[in-house]
Design a protein around this motif. Structure first.
Motif, PDB file in Angstrom:
ATOM      1  N   GLU A  47       0.549  88.695  35.226  1.00 48.81           N
ATOM      2  CA  GLU A  47       1.575  89.285  36.080  1.00 48.81           C
ATOM      3  C   GLU A  47       1.066  89.426  37.509  1.00 48.81           C
ATOM      4  O   GLU A  47      -0.080  89.805  37.753  1.00 48.81           O
ATOM      5  CB  GLU A  47       2.006  90.641  35.523  1.00 48.81           C
ATOM      6  N   ASN A  48       1.934  89.090  38.462  1.00 48.57           N
ATOM      7  CA  ASN A  48       1.624  89.164  39.899  1.00 48.57           C
ATOM      8  C   ASN A  48       0.558  88.156  40.327  1.00 48.57           C
ATOM      9  O   ASN A  48      -0.061  88.312  41.378  1.00 48.57           O
ATOM     10  CB  ASN A  48       1.161  90.571  40.304  1.00 48.57           C
ATOM     11  N   LEU A  98       7.944  89.939  37.830  1.00 49.68           N
ATOM     12  CA  LEU A  98       6.946  89.117  38.526  1.00 49.68           C
ATOM     13  C   LEU A  98       6.139  88.276  37.541  1.00 49.68           C
ATOM     14  O   LEU A  98       4.924  88.115  37.677  1.00 49.68           O
ATOM     15  CB  LEU A  98       6.019  90.003  39.382  1.00 49.68           C
TER      16      LEU A  98
END
Length: 294
Positions: free
Chosen positions: A164-165, A244
């Protein structure tokens, strides 16, 4: 033939649903636990993993019913993973299959315990299956544990959280989905092949087939998160972007994701067509995965 294949899918989905309900009904467990388990287990699901298992047994001209307990175990593990995946500490989802997620109805504690119960009960079902030999049971239990555990689905979930991200390469994304989604799909096919009496060479080919449809399943899932109908897929469109998460459309563009999906489906069908099996139903399911809307 399409009507015949559709009839097969509906027949075995119905039989599976009855068997799942019966398996929960006989449990001597607290009422709230059985209610929590039943809530998620009987929600409208595609049952694609059990159906793949039944179809693979059928490809070897054996009775699909021989895999019923294993199919139930497989669907229980899949359902457990969804319950836990929806928790606030994981994906924090409010909807699953068009209804409130388990923890929204029963609270986090009972949702976690429902998942725990489904996971452990699945292995009991296989161990107690009178249709299987001891050798088959041992293989199925070991392979299901490996596919669902820290070398399989759980590894994919860990990698998904860590991603994530972050900007990922295609190989990183495929690692996540080969494990998080693909491992249980692979088990579905290999379990059916084992019960059907496959040779080692056939198992190897079917493993490669299953890896391609596993990736195809996830690519289609990512595409639907962009262009799907919320009322059909049962959760908000664009939820992956909101969290995200790296997806195939984000990495390859929507057209690139569609091309990659086509490549995986083509490879899968080529492998099937090279096997001397009654594979019409598996080919139908391969196309179904490629074109599904939920």
């Amino acid at each position: 033939m399409t009507v015949q294949y559709e009839s097969f899918v509906e027949k075995y989905k119905t039989l599976l649903d009855k068997e799942l309900a019966a398996a929960v009904n006989v449990l001597e467990a607290p009422k709230v636990l059985k209610e929590s388990i039943t809530y998620s287990l009987t929600a409208k699901g595609k049952r694609i993993r059990p159906i793949l298992l039944f179809a693979t047994i059928d490809a070897f001209n054996e009775k699909p019913e021989l895999g019923m307990k294993t199919a139930c175990a497989l669907e229980m593990i899949h359902t457990y993973s969804l319950i836990h995946d929806d928790l606030p500490s994981m994906d924090d989802d409010d909807l699953r299959r068009g209804i409130p997620t388990n923890h929204k109805v029963f609270g986090e504690g009972f949702a976690i315990l429902a998942g725990d119960g489904l996971l452990t009960y699945s292995f009991q079902l296989i161990a107690e299956d009178s249709n299987l030999t001891d050798k088959q049971k041992l293989w199925l239990i070991a392979q299901l544990a490996k596919s669902a555990g820290p070398e399989g689905m759980v590894a994919g979930q860990v990698a998904d959280i860590q991603a994530e991200n972050k900007a990922l390469q295609l190989a990183d994304l495929e690692y996540i989905h080969h494990h998080k989604t693909g491992k249980l799909l692979t088990f579905s096919v290999l379990a059916g092949a084992l019960i059907g009496g496959a040779s080692d060479e056939q198992l190897q080919s079917l493993e490669r087939f299953s890896q391609h449809i596993g990736l195809a399943f996830q690519i289609r899932d990512d595409i639907l998160d962009v262009i799907g109908d919320q009322n059909v897929i049962g959760k908000p469109i664009g939820s992956d972007d909101g969290k995200l998460k790296c997806t195939y459309p984000a990495l390859l563009t929507l057209d690139g994701a569609k091309d990659h999906l086509h490549k995986q489906i083509t490879e899968a069908k080529t492998i099937l067509q090279q096997l001397n099996l009654n594979s019409g139903l598996l080919l139908y399911l391969t196309d179904l995965i490629a074109g599904r809307n939920n």
